[in-house]
Design an enzyme around this catalytic site. Structure first.
Site, PDB file in Angstrom:
ATOM      1  CB  SER A  43      -0.933  -0.107   1.258  1.00  0.00           C
ATOM      2  OG  SER A  43      -2.045   0.927   1.002  1.00  0.00           O
TER       3      SER A  43
ATOM      4  CG  ASP B 126      -6.844  -3.118  -3.904  1.00  0.00           C
ATOM      5  OD1 ASP B 126      -7.598  -2.550  -2.915  1.00  0.00           O
ATOM      6  OD2 ASP B 126      -5.681  -3.172  -3.954  1.00  0.00           O
TER       7      ASP B 126
ATOM      8  CG  HIS C  22      -5.493  -2.726  -0.167  1.00  0.00           C
ATOM      9  ND1 HIS C  22      -4.978  -2.130  -1.354  1.00  0.00           N
ATOM     10  CD2 HIS C  22      -4.747  -2.186   0.697  1.00  0.00           C
ATOM     11  CE1 HIS C  22      -4.184  -1.235  -1.113  1.00  0.00           C
ATOM     12  NE2 HIS C  22      -3.930  -1.225   0.418  1.00  0.00           N
TER      13      HIS C  22
END
Length: 289
Positions: free
Chosen positions: A90, A216, A245
Site C-alpha cells: 500500500s 482491490d 487489498h
C-alpha cells in the site's frame, strides 16, 4: 511511545526490506517475510516512524519521516547483504518507489504490493474517495482531529483472516494490527508522498514486480496501471483474482511469496522482464498459473 515491533530474519547474502502501510504494522508482512526467509533471503520487516503506537504518535510524523525510516532500515539491512530488494504494501509500495528514486544504486529490485496512489477501491465510502483533497484541506485547519474508519471487508477476502485482523485492529494494541482508522492529516501526508512519487516514476529504472488484487477494495487496479505505464525500468504484473487489498495476508499470499521470490531470482540472473509500456491486459498473463 510506539512499541518496537520490527523483526529481522537472518538468511543469506541477498536481503529483502519489507515496508508496511499507513497505520499498519510489520506484522502485516509476516507471511511474506517468513516465506522469503525460507527461500534463503535475509529479511527485515521494518517499522515506520510514528507507527505501532497512538494516533498522537502517528500525527507527530509525516511522509518525510517515514521515508527517513526506510533509508535507515535499508542502511541497516544493506550492511549485512550483497544485494538489496525492497517490498512494500500500500503506502509502503510508494515508500519503496521513493527509496529507489533517492538511492537507485542501492536497490536491485522492487516488489510493489497493492500500490496506493489513491483510495478509489469499490469498498471506499464516497466521502473517503475525496480524501485526495486533504493536502489542501488540512492546512486550512479542517479535519485535524478527524479520521476515516476502516470499513468492511477491511482489505481481506479471506473471512477467517479478516476476523483475526479486525479483532486485533479494534483492540487496544495497535502494534498487532495497526490503527482502526486513518487520521486526515496522515492521509494528507500519504497524498503528498503519492504526488511526489507519481510525478517521478519516469525517473525510476529499478526492475519492479507489481502485485495487485483484481478486485482491490481499497485501491483499484488503476493504481497498478499508473506504475506499469510510467516506470522507466522493466516491470511485471502479478494480478490476484481471489484477494483484496491486503495481499500479503489474504488467501493468495503463497502466490505473492512465490511471485516475489521468482522475480528476485530473475533479476539476480539478469533476465529481462516485461517492459512497463506494454498494455495492462497483455501483462495480466504474467501472473497466470
Amino acid at each position: 511511545m510506539p512499541k518496537q515491533v520490527d523483526y529481522l530474519l537472518p538468511g543469506g547474502r541477498h536481503g529483502v526490506l519489507l515496508i508496511h502501510g499507513l497505520t499498519g504494522t510489520p506484522a502485516e508482512m509476516r507471511f511474506v517475510a517468513k516465506g522469503l526467509n525460507r527461500r534463503g533471503y535475509t529479511v527485515y520487516a521494518m517499522q515506520l516512524a510514528g507507527h505501532c503506537g497512538s494516533v498522537e504518535d502517528l500525527l507527530a510524523t509525516g511522509w518525510r519521516d517515514w521515508a527517513a525510516s526506510v533509508r535507515e532500515a535499508a542502511a541497516k539491512l544493506g550492511a549485512q547483504v550483497d544485494k538489496l530488494f525492497l517490498g512494500g504494501l500500500s503506502m509502503g509500495a510508494l515508500l519503496a518507489l521513493n527509496y529507489a528514486l533517492e538511492q537507485p544504486d542501492s536497490v536491485h529490485g522492487l516488489a510493489l504490493y497493492g500500490t496506493t496512489f489513491r483510495y478509489d477501491g469499490w469498498a471506499v465510502p464516497a466521502i473517503a474517495k475525496l480524501s485526495f483533497l486533504l493536502p489542501w484541506v488540512v492546512p486550512l485547519g479542517i479535519g485535524r482531529k478527524r479520521s476515516f474508519t476502516e470499513v468492511f471487508p477491511y482489505g481481506l477476502r479471506d473471512e477467517r483472516m479478516r476476523n483475526r485482523i479486525v479483532g486485533a485492529m479494534f483492540g487496544e494494541d495497535s502494534s498487532a494490527a495497526g490503527l482502526p482508522g486513518n487520521p486526515w492529516p496522515s492521509l494528507a501526508e500519504l497524498y503528498r508522498l503519492a504526488r511526489h512519487v507519481r510525478a517521478r516514476l519516469p525517473q525510476i529504472h529499478t526492475p519492479a514486480l507489481v502485485v495487485h488484487a483484481t478486485e482491490d477494495d481499497v485501491a483499484s487496479l488503476r493504481n497498478a496501471r499508473v506504475v506499469m505505464d510510467h516506470l522507466a525500468g522493466p516491470s511485471e504484473l502479478l494480478e490476484l483474482p481471489e484477494s483484496y487489498h491486503m495481499v500479503t495476508l489474504d488467501g493468495e499470499r503463497e502466490r505473492v511469496i512465490e511471485g516475489s521470490a521468482g522475480f528476485f531470482q530473475r533479476v539476480l540472473r539478469g533476465e529481462s522482464t516485461q517492459h512497463a509500456g506494454m498494455p495492462l491486459q497483455h501483462l495480466r498473463a504474467v501472473g497466470a498459473d
